[in-house]
Scaffold this motif. Structure first.
Motif, PDB file in Angstrom:
ATOM      1  N   GLY A 250      47.182 -46.646  74.980  1.00  0.00           N
ATOM      2  CA  GLY A 250      46.338 -47.342  74.027  1.00  0.00           C
ATOM      3  C   GLY A 250      46.163 -48.768  74.513  1.00  0.00           C
TER       4      GLY A 250
ATOM      5  N   CYS B 212      41.889 -45.581  73.289  1.00  0.00           N
ATOM      6  CA  CYS B 212      43.100 -44.769  73.339  1.00  0.00           C
ATOM      7  C   CYS B 212      42.748 -43.426  73.966  1.00  0.00           C
TER       8      CYS B 212
ATOM      9  N   SER C 280      45.991 -39.772  68.744  1.00  0.00           N
ATOM     10  CA  SER C 280      45.261 -40.625  69.692  1.00  0.00           C
ATOM     11  C   SER C 280      43.755 -40.714  69.467  1.00  0.00           C
TER      12      SER C 280
ATOM     13  N   LEU D  13      44.400 -45.556  66.653  1.00  0.00           N
ATOM     14  CA  LEU D  13      43.704 -46.805  66.994  1.00  0.00           C
ATOM     15  C   LEU D  13      42.934 -47.313  65.792  1.00  0.00           C
TER      16      LEU D  13
ATOM     17  N   THR E  98      47.348 -50.030  68.029  1.00  0.00           N
ATOM     18  CA  THR E  98      47.294 -48.703  68.633  1.00  0.00           C
ATOM     19  C   THR E  98      48.709 -48.162  68.758  1.00  0.00           C
TER      20      THR E  98
END
Length: 329
Positions: free
Chosen positions: A191, A205, A221, A228, A238
């Protein structure tokens, strides 16, 4: 695209009607704090883990006056293209059926965002996520739909399963036991957050997810707000680690909101981890790491177990920063 312009214009018009005192009353911070947050630091990039080459690439973009969006895009692509990184992009570990599936998301200074989930056969999912953001009225595309969209955008079909990852998968099938190993690359991601010379924040990310996961599994993710989140007035956050736990607390959004209330990035990351641990009483068999940056360029990180680090690159230098942890060494 007309819908995107309409929403952007409507949001801008609405924002103009809200005064700083009213914002302060809603978020429990003073008008002075809101004003102070406008003065951003000089360019800086941070990323999860010790990804030296990725942060270096992002910094190259920033020091030449490039946007934070371009910086995070080009930065995470370094890891997507590194066949020796078995947690991201080409060479990522496959699911239990032997298919490499990739997840990625991106978010810009205006709150625009795009994501792809469980996408196969495309080497750079961050670029596809950015195309989703810039070329469609959607935020997320998944599976075959994401792959087809990538082909329509000119991306080429690529075999993501390297021989090394294939042989390790074949060996894993002898027992077919799944157990994440703390701080070992079988459930990691990259990230990245950046502030450019204009003071604008963007984030990206990208990951191949848990090695040998169930087919179709998606972690935090590519989920905006979980893996994020960016608010250009406040900051960004993140995450890395076992994504299911981050999703349950909408972790990155939580951290940005805590910064909105006046907490530092460090304090916000710490509380983010503590919220997760409060919902997992008696458990310590997994790792989570958060990083965050605020509008002033202040950074923070926190994790469950010792061993997590994050890279930062600014005019002050290029540093791999050890993270404070919930469980002490």
């Amino acid at each position: 695209m007309q819908r995107r312009k309409f929403l952007k214009n409507s949001t801008a018009a609405t924002a103009g009607l809200i005064s700083a005192p009213l914002l302060a009353a809603q978020t429990k911070i003073s008008p002075d704090q809101i004003t102070n947050n406008i003065a951003a630091a000089k360019p800086i990039v941070i990323c999860t883990w010790d990804f030296f080459n990725a942060s270096s690439k992002a910094w190259d973009v920033l020091k030449e006056g490039g946007s934070s969006l371009d910086a995070v895009t080009e930065g995470v692509m370094v890891e997507e293209n590194d066949v020796d990184n078995q947690t991201v992009g080409v060479g990522g570990r496959p699911d239990r059926d032997g298919n490499v599936t990739l997840d990625s998301c991106i978010m810009d200074k205006d709150g625009n965002c795009g994501a792809v989930l469980a996408m196969q056969n495309i080497a750079n999912p961050i670029l596809v996520a950015r195309k989703v953001m810039e070329e469609t009225p959607h935020v997320m595309l998944a599976g075959k739909g994401a792959e087809q969209f990538a082909y329509e955008m000119g991306f080429k079909k690529t075999n993501l399963l390297t021989e090394k990852s294939k042989q390790e998968w074949i060996e894993w099938k002898k027992t077919s036991k799944y157990k994440p190993i703390i701080n070992i690359e079988n459930h990691d991601t990259i990230g990245m957050l950046a502030i450019d010379a204009n003071g604008d924040i963007s984030g990206a990310c990208t990951t191949s997810g848990m090695g040998y996961k169930m087919a179709g599994r998606v972690g935090d993710s590519p989920i905006i707000g979980a893996g994020l989140f960016v608010d250009n007035e406040i900051g960004g956050a993140t995450a890395t680690g076992v994504g299911e736990e981050v999703v349950r607390t909408v972790g990155s959004f939580l951290i940005v909101e805590l910064m909105r209330q006046g907490k530092s990035p460090q304090e916000a990351c710490k509380e983010g981890v503590e919220r997760i641990m409060a919902k997992n009483k008696g458990r310590n068999d997994f790792q989570i790491g958060f990083i965050a940056i605020n509008k002033k360029g202040e950074t923070g990180s926190y994790c469950i177990h010792p061993g997590f680090t994050f890279r930062s690159y600014s005019e002050e230098g290029h540093v791999n920063n050890p993270s404070k942890s919930y469980i002490k060494s």
